[in-house]
Write a protein that holds these residues in place. Structure first.
Motif, PDB file in Angstrom:
ATOM      1  N   ARG A 300     -32.660  55.325 -45.696  1.00  0.00           N
ATOM      2  CA  ARG A 300     -32.787  54.839 -44.314  1.00  0.00           C
ATOM      3  C   ARG A 300     -33.284  53.402 -44.257  1.00  0.00           C
ATOM      4  NH1 ARG A 300     -35.034  59.553 -42.726  1.00  0.00           N
ATOM      5  NH2 ARG A 300     -37.119  58.709 -43.018  1.00  0.00           N
ATOM      6  N   GLN A 301     -34.282  53.127 -45.103  1.00  0.00           N
ATOM      7  CA  GLN A 301     -34.906  51.802 -45.063  1.00  0.00           C
ATOM      8  C   GLN A 301     -34.175  50.803 -45.961  1.00  0.00           C
ATOM      9  OE1 GLN A 301     -37.734  51.202 -43.099  1.00  0.00           O
ATOM     10  NE2 GLN A 301     -37.427  53.285 -42.373  1.00  0.00           N
ATOM     11  N   GLY A 302     -33.202  51.277 -46.745  1.00  0.00           N
ATOM     12  CA  GLY A 302     -32.487  50.398 -47.682  1.00  0.00           C
ATOM     13  C   GLY A 302     -33.423  49.815 -48.727  1.00  0.00           C
ATOM     14  N   LEU A 303     -34.364  50.617 -49.222  1.00  0.00           N
ATOM     15  CA  LEU A 303     -35.354  50.107 -50.183  1.00  0.00           C
ATOM     16  C   LEU A 303     -34.748  49.984 -51.570  1.00  0.00           C
ATOM     17  CD1 LEU A 303     -38.413  52.298 -49.092  1.00  0.00           C
ATOM     18  CD2 LEU A 303     -37.858  49.964 -48.383  1.00  0.00           C
ATOM     19  N   ASP A 304     -35.232  49.003 -52.303  1.00  0.00           N
ATOM     20  CA  ASP A 304     -34.727  48.773 -53.656  1.00  0.00           C
ATOM     21  C   ASP A 304     -35.605  49.567 -54.633  1.00  0.00           C
ATOM     22  OD1 ASP A 304     -33.548  47.834 -55.898  1.00  0.00           O
ATOM     23  OD2 ASP A 304     -34.530  45.866 -55.849  1.00  0.00           O
ATOM     24  N   MET A 305     -35.351  50.866 -54.684  1.00  0.00           N
ATOM     25  CA  MET A 305     -36.128  51.725 -55.578  1.00  0.00           C
ATOM     26  C   MET A 305     -35.134  52.601 -56.322  1.00  0.00           C
ATOM     27  SD  MET A 305     -39.228  52.692 -53.035  1.00  0.00           S
ATOM     28  CE  MET A 305     -40.610  52.606 -54.119  1.00  0.00           C
ATOM     29  N   PRO A 306     -35.000  52.386 -57.640  1.00  0.00           N
ATOM     30  CA  PRO A 306     -33.926  53.044 -58.391  1.00  0.00           C
ATOM     31  C   PRO A 306     -33.943  54.565 -58.244  1.00  0.00           C
ATOM     32  CG  PRO A 306     -35.533  51.974 -59.845  1.00  0.00           C
ATOM     33  CD  PRO A 306     -35.879  51.580 -58.465  1.00  0.00           C
ATOM     34  N   ALA A 307     -32.751  55.148 -58.093  1.00  0.00           N
ATOM     35  CA  ALA A 307     -32.636  56.605 -57.993  1.00  0.00           C
ATOM     36  C   ALA A 307     -33.110  57.239 -59.296  1.00  0.00           C
ATOM     37  CB  ALA A 307     -31.193  56.997 -57.719  1.00  0.00           C
ATOM     38  N   GLU A 308     -33.542  58.491 -59.215  1.00  0.00           N
ATOM     39  CA  GLU A 308     -34.064  59.166 -60.413  1.00  0.00           C
ATOM     40  C   GLU A 308     -33.506  60.590 -60.463  1.00  0.00           C
ATOM     41  OE1 GLU A 308     -38.372  58.945 -60.724  1.00  0.00           O
ATOM     42  OE2 GLU A 308     -38.300  60.391 -62.378  1.00  0.00           O
ATOM     43  N   PRO A 309     -32.211  60.723 -60.753  1.00  0.00           N
ATOM     44  CA  PRO A 309     -31.616  62.069 -60.730  1.00  0.00           C
ATOM     45  C   PRO A 309     -32.262  63.015 -61.728  1.00  0.00           C
ATOM     46  CG  PRO A 309     -30.066  60.412 -61.590  1.00  0.00           C
ATOM     47  CD  PRO A 309     -31.240  59.668 -61.069  1.00  0.00           C
ATOM     48  N   GLY A 310     -32.817  62.475 -62.827  1.00  0.00           N
ATOM     49  CA  GLY A 310     -33.448  63.325 -63.850  1.00  0.00           C
ATOM     50  C   GLY A 310     -34.591  64.154 -63.282  1.00  0.00           C
TER      51      GLY A 310
END
Ligand SMILES: Cc1cc2nc3c(=O)[nH]c(=O)nc-3n(C[C@H](O)[C@H](O)[C@H](O)COP(=O)(O)OP(=O)(O)OC[C@H]3O[C@@H](n4cnc5c(N)ncnc54)[C@H](O)[C@@H]3O)c2cc1C
Length: 410
Positions: A300-310
């Motif tokens: 929603r906020q378009g934050l630059d925080m890498p996804a962590e599917p693990g």
């Protein structure tokens, strides 16, 4: 013995008592703290040796007194917390008398104000702040009372693996204490059985940030009591071994035997509810729900925080999920010790005023009771989620101190 008089009496010299003392001092309001043991007594004598504070060092904060540590992302030991609270007491010049127990609190002889009977004589006051802690009386279910051959200890008196007799250990309870003690025993090469009940499992870190950062960033730690929902349990996390997410399936892979809740016992043979799958599933749902909430917020906020599917990977269920253990013969399993990590209740039996309900809990609104001048501070969910957290005490303390000062002016 002559009665000592003070405007405000604070009962308890933990973080709550010290914080409200500081707030009262700031407004020049006379007060006295009575503490039956020493400052931060519970951190000295009611925590096991290997416990780490569950909040990272950077987040530890009492009003006007930072917790300076070289390792901002580390997790403090109990002695470090004791040292911090003791230094805080010095810093705010808390007027504290240690070794004095309040044994009864009443209205005295019908006059306004309060009379505290203490181990060092009576104290009269216009206000009382009860800051005796959220974890007062250890709960031990009366299941194995007739088994003197068994070593039994509540989590508050457990210290270290070598305190226990050799052999396997049963830990009952999967809250923060039970889960952490079970892991400690497993790492000490003990054979461990863990009885898993309701819990609210959370990730230690997600998308590059610690859970405590997320709770604050999302404003969840400020959730007011009236919005808390039916689940009163606090997040299940650990600061031990550098801090990591608690995963019961991972424990099982390392050799721990998971069971459902212990519901009855006879002659050292336990009846176990077939509810392990249910509790693991509700813990998983809490965990996944939190990840979903964070992911939605980041998107929603378009934050630059890498996804962590693990973080969503799930280990296979241990065999006890499909085929639950229904009976456990302690002797046959070689279990010589049981650790009851079954929680705490309140003990306000010493308060002789109609402010305690049938369940033994104080009746109040955000710490303010219907008895003018009587307050509670530091309890779980006193006004919001963080009310019983060390770093959350400041706001409640300031609000109660303001109320006391306003009462004084009135
Ligand atoms: C295993 C465990 C781990 C925890 N880890 C964390 C954590 O990582 N982070 C966190 O924020 N919180 C943690 N907590 C919770 C935290 O310990 C408590 O919330 C905190 O101690 C509450 O502080 P308090 O000042 O309200 O009460 P307490 O620390 O309980 O202080 C109350 C004081 O009142 C005194 N007292 C009681 N009755 C009387 C009486 N009648 N007369 C005089 N004195 C009295 C007691 O001796 C005690 O010193 C943990 C709790 C447990 C059990």
């Amino acid at each position: 013995m002559p009665t000592e008089t003070i405007e405000t009496l604070i009962v308890g010299g933990g973080q709550a008592g010290l914080a409200v003392s500081h707030m009262l001092s700031r407004s020049g309001s006379p007060h006295l703290i009575l503490e039956r043991g020493r400052i931060a007594e519970r951190w000295r004598t009611e925590r096991w040796d290997g416990l780490r504070f569950q909040f990272p060092n950077w987040s530890v904060q009492l009003p006007d007194f930072p917790f300076r540590r070289a390792d901002a992302d580390g997790f403090a030991t109990s002695p470090e917390i004791v040292e911090y609270l003791s230094s805080y007491a010095d810093h705010v010049r808390a007027p504290i008398r240690c070794g004095v127990t309040v044994t009864r609190l009443s209205h005295g002889n019908g006059a306004s104000g309060f009379l505290a009977e203490t181990s060092a004589g009576p104290v009269a006051s216009a206000n009382v702040v009860v800051a005796t802690g959220p974890y007062q009386r250890p709960i031990v279910p009366p299941l194995l009372q007739d088994d003197p051959w068994l070593f039994q200890v509540h989590a508050s008196k457990y210290r270290a693996p070598d305190q226990l007799p050799a052999g396997a250990v049963l830990v009952v309870g999967s809250g923060a204490s039970g889960a952490q003690i079970a892991e400690e025993l497993l790492r000490a090469d003990r054979r461990v059985y863990l009885s898993v009940g309701h819990h609210r499992r959370m990730p230690r870190r997600y998308r590059g940030r610690d859970l405590i950062w997320w709770l604050s960033f999302l404003g969840l730690d400020r959730t007011p009591t009236e919005k808390r929902g039916p689940d009163r349990s606090l997040p299940l996390i650990t600061g031990a071994y550098g801090g990591h997410t608690i995963d019961f399936r991972a424990f099982a892979r390392q050799g721990m035997t998971l069971l459902g809740r212990v519901v009855a016992a006879e002659n050292g043979i336990l009846d176990i509810a077939p509810d392990l799958a249910k509790h693991l599933a509700s813990g998983d749902a809490a965990y996944a729900g939190f990840l979903d909430m964070v992911d939605a917020h980041v998107a929603r906020q378009g934050l630059d925080m890498p996804a962590e599917p693990g973080a969503r990977a799930v280990y296979p269920d241990p065999p006890q999920v499909a085929e639950p253990l229904r009976r456990l013969d302690l002797r046959a399993a070689g279990i010589g010790a049981v650790i009851w990590a079954t929680g705490y209740s309140c003990d306000f039996s010493w308060i002789d005023m109609p402010v305690i309900d049938g369940a033994g809990e104080p009746v109040h609104r955000d710490g303010i009771t219907d008895v003018p001048g009587l307050y509670f501070l530091g309890l779980q969910w006193l006004s919001r989620m963080s009310s019983s957290f060390l770093s959350g005490i400041g706001e409640d303390a300031a609000r109660l101190a303001d109320h006391i000062v306003a009462r004084r002016s009135a």
